[in-house]
Design an enzyme around this catalytic site. Structure first.
Site, PDB file in Angstrom:
ATOM      1  N   ARG A 283      53.761 -24.270   5.470  1.00  0.00           N
ATOM      2  CA  ARG A 283      53.842 -25.715   5.826  1.00  0.00           C
ATOM      3  C   ARG A 283      54.478 -26.785   5.456  1.00  0.00           C
ATOM      4  O   ARG A 283      54.357 -27.257   4.014  1.00  0.00           O
ATOM      5  CB  ARG A 283      52.108 -26.243   5.833  1.00  0.00           C
ATOM      6  CG  ARG A 283      51.703 -27.475   7.085  1.00  0.00           C
ATOM      7  CD  ARG A 283      50.391 -27.046   6.956  1.00  0.00           C
ATOM      8  NE  ARG A 283      49.623 -25.816   7.549  1.00  0.00           N
ATOM      9  CZ  ARG A 283      49.611 -25.318   8.986  1.00  0.00           C
ATOM     10  NH1 ARG A 283      50.165 -26.478   9.518  1.00  0.00           N
ATOM     11  NH2 ARG A 283      49.301 -24.115   9.171  1.00  0.00           N
TER      12      ARG A 283
ATOM     13  N   ARG B 288      59.160 -18.939   7.870  1.00  0.00           N
ATOM     14  CA  ARG B 288      58.224 -18.338   7.499  1.00  0.00           C
ATOM     15  C   ARG B 288      58.876 -16.808   8.432  1.00  0.00           C
ATOM     16  O   ARG B 288      57.683 -15.818   7.394  1.00  0.00           O
ATOM     17  CB  ARG B 288      56.774 -18.031   8.652  1.00  0.00           C
ATOM     18  CG  ARG B 288      56.434 -19.150   8.046  1.00  0.00           C
ATOM     19  CD  ARG B 288      54.874 -19.671   9.569  1.00  0.00           C
ATOM     20  NE  ARG B 288      54.330 -21.024   9.252  1.00  0.00           N
ATOM     21  CZ  ARG B 288      53.370 -21.860  10.177  1.00  0.00           C
ATOM     22  NH1 ARG B 288      52.547 -20.717  10.723  1.00  0.00           N
ATOM     23  NH2 ARG B 288      52.893 -22.776   9.234  1.00  0.00           N
TER      24      ARG B 288
ATOM     25  N   ARG C 206      58.097 -31.505  10.918  1.00  0.00           N
ATOM     26  CA  ARG C 206      56.907 -32.213  11.377  1.00  0.00           C
ATOM     27  C   ARG C 206      55.963 -32.971   9.894  1.00  0.00           C
ATOM     28  O   ARG C 206      56.102 -32.997   9.196  1.00  0.00           O
ATOM     29  CB  ARG C 206      55.554 -30.965  12.044  1.00  0.00           C
ATOM     30  CG  ARG C 206      56.228 -30.650  12.963  1.00  0.00           C
ATOM     31  CD  ARG C 206      55.429 -29.402  13.506  1.00  0.00           C
ATOM     32  NE  ARG C 206      56.156 -28.313  14.738  1.00  0.00           N
ATOM     33  CZ  ARG C 206      55.709 -27.523  14.836  1.00  0.00           C
ATOM     34  NH1 ARG C 206      54.978 -27.136  14.182  1.00  0.00           N
ATOM     35  NH2 ARG C 206      56.559 -27.293  16.333  1.00  0.00           N
TER      36      ARG C 206
ATOM     37  N   GLU D 245      50.391 -16.882  11.260  1.00  0.00           N
ATOM     38  CA  GLU D 245      50.663 -17.452  13.182  1.00  0.00           C
ATOM     39  C   GLU D 245      52.230 -16.996  12.319  1.00  0.00           C
ATOM     40  O   GLU D 245      52.772 -17.941  11.269  1.00  0.00           O
ATOM     41  CB  GLU D 245      50.151 -18.821  13.396  1.00  0.00           C
ATOM     42  CG  GLU D 245      51.343 -19.526  14.198  1.00  0.00           C
ATOM     43  CD  GLU D 245      50.680 -20.529  14.952  1.00  0.00           C
ATOM     44  OE1 GLU D 245      50.186 -21.190  14.808  1.00  0.00           O
ATOM     45  OE2 GLU D 245      51.613 -21.108  15.577  1.00  0.00           O
TER      46      GLU D 245
ATOM     47  N   SER E  96      54.105 -18.326  18.430  1.00  0.00           N
ATOM     48  CA  SER E  96      53.768 -18.711  19.298  1.00  0.00           C
ATOM     49  C   SER E  96      54.220 -19.175  20.908  1.00  0.00           C
ATOM     50  O   SER E  96      55.115 -19.805  20.530  1.00  0.00           O
ATOM     51  CB  SER E  96      53.478 -21.010  18.733  1.00  0.00           C
ATOM     52  OG  SER E  96      51.766 -21.370  20.028  1.00  0.00           O
TER      53      SER E  96
END
Length: 422
Positions: A276, A389, A261, A348, A351
């Site tokens: 991130r 994560r 990403r 988070e 999801s």
RNA sequence: GGAGAGGUGGCUGAGUGGUUUAAAGCGGCGGUCUUGAAAACCGUUGAGCGUGGAAGCGUUCCGGGGGUUCGAAUCCCUCCCUCUCCGCCA
């Protein structure tokens, strides 16, 4: 992709759904375009009908050797050509404009989705496990670098910011986490493991909703493919343009893949550490189901993801995303947030979204309903869970005062029985 | 990368310019027969869009896009994909 028939029949409900996402009403514009498309379609069809009938007459006249009549009819049909060409172009243009408009509008939220502007208005629905009290916890960067097992500098030299190189036991721990998650989902939750392509075409990215709106978040290749931002893309597109036999549903796929990403809109956020990155790994869950069971499947999938955190004994909470924080394709989303001691907050880590028939319409993925009619399938995707994560969470929650990291019990078989790192 | 063969409905597969806008088979659905089922037999069965209360009528779709023609599954161009052989290669 939205159903034009639904918008025709329920324009107020459509605009109401957009309002939940704080978007202006669009049904009037859509229906105006739709009306113009239908008007030109009717004109075109009448002309084509006339042309087809006359062409048959020409065939008959020629069969009867009536050349004069054939010539007369041919001249007449030829005179229609300009009109047909013009209307064909009009129809194409209106249809494309309508399609582009419908493609650009996000899915309508489920009525049970809370209304809100951003992540601060997500609604917590349950917690599991209590955060352990750790006196002056170190963050995963300190823990990893102190052990020489996490090298951001080497990664930056070869790749730039937002990359990391894991080494030694930490690299192995990442692999252990992924293996544990895959084994759990395949052996206990009925998912089929897939090792999918990591480069995909435009069509696949349109299918799941990354395109056309979010191209700036993606890495494209020089041969017009895209690096996947999540395995949701290839796993969901397993049924691209397919008529799936009803007996084969539900399909449940899981995959361990890297994800890429650009994080274009995230400048300055989470710049330290592994939270991130441009590249991270994730175990993904995707379900392809008949429409009537997607809500139940959503709960089931969320529960499967939760099991990962429970077995790792990591404290977490489950939130329902509010309309402002929910993704483009989703009808409803549950996030799992894991406790990070260094930040003293939940972050988070998964999801789980029900996309209804939104992606299926884009992919043209159908099945036969009990009435024998074809219908679009429903698609769901969820992280089961984000491996990068999860590694961060294990490091921080399992640290001791000396900066050593205990290996969670369920991971030890994947670490050759090793009980500690560092 | 080179040469060749292909891509047709849920599936298999026929169809090389018109008078059926896709034969046939499989599968699905309904029926006959049967206590029930199977088999056999009979019938039926693609999708999208437009129009209409409905029945229906019209139109589009034979991998995608473009072209030739009065008319294209069929001819031409282009792209994608599959298979075979060759080359390269983990």
């Amino acid at each position: 992709m939205h159903d034009i028939k639904f918008i025709r029949e329920h324009p107020d409900a459509f605009d109401g759904g957009l309002a939940l996402r704080d978007l202006p009403p669009q049904s009037a514009q859509i229906l105006d375009l739709d009306a113009r498309l239908r008007a030109v379609t009717t004109e075109l069809q009448e002309a084509l009908s006339k042309r087809n009938a006359m062409s048959k007459e020409i065939g008959k006249a020629k069969a009867q050797k009536n050349e004069d009549e054939a010539q007369r009819l041919m001249a007449e049909v030829e005179a229609m050509k300009g009109f047909i060409a013009e209307k064909t172009e009009d129809e194409r243009a209106f249809a494309e404009a309508l399609r582009a408009l419908l493609m650009s509008i996000p899915n309508l939220p489920d009525p049970s989705t809370p209304h809100g502007l951003d992540e601060t208005q997500n609604v917590e629905i349950r917690r599991h496990g209590d955060p352990k009290s750790i006196s002056s916890p170190q963050d995963h960067v300190s823990l990893g670098e102190a052990n020489g097992l996490m090298d951001f500098e080497a990664a930056a030299r070869m790749s730039g910011a937002r990359f990391v190189a894991l080494k030694g036991d930490l690299a192995r721990l990442e692999r252990a986490l992924a293996s544990f998650m895959l084994d759990l989902h395949t052996q206990e939750h009925g998912y089929t493991e897939v090792s999918p392509p990591l480069l995909v075409r435009d069509e696949a990215m349109f299918g799941t909703g990354q395109l056309p709106k979010f191209a700036e978040d993606q890495f494209g290749t020089t041969d017009e493919r895209w690096l996947i931002p999540t395995a949701e893309v290839p796993l969901t597109n397993m049924v691209y343009d397919q008529m799936v036999a009803a007996a084969d549903l539900p399909l449940r796929f899981t995959a361990y893949t890297p994800c890429f990403r650009k994080e274009a809109g995230s400048a300055g956020r989470d710049t330290r550490g592994m939270i991130r990155l441009h590249q991270f790994s994730k175990v993904e869950l995707v379900s392809i189901v008949p429409p009537q069971i997607s809500a139940d499947e959503h709960e089931r999938m969320t529960s499967a993801a939760e099991t990962v955190l429970q077995r790792l004994d990591l404290p977490y909470r489950v939130v329902t995303l509010c309309t402002g924080d929910m993704g483009f394709s989703a009808v409803k989303t549950f996030d799992l947030e894991v406790w990070l001691p260094s930040q003293a907050q939940y972050r988070e880590i998964s999801s789980c979204s029900n996309c209804g028939d939104f992606q299926a319409r884009r992919m043209n993925s159908r099945t036969k309903g009990e009435d024998g009619k074809s219908q679009f399938v429903h698609t769901l995707n969820g992280s089961g869970v984000a491996v990068g994560r999860a590694l961060v969470a294990v490091m921080e929650n399992y640290q001791d005062d000396n900066g050593r990291i205990a290996v969670p019990d369920v991971l030890q078989p994947y670490m050759g029985g090793q009980s500690h790192i560092g």
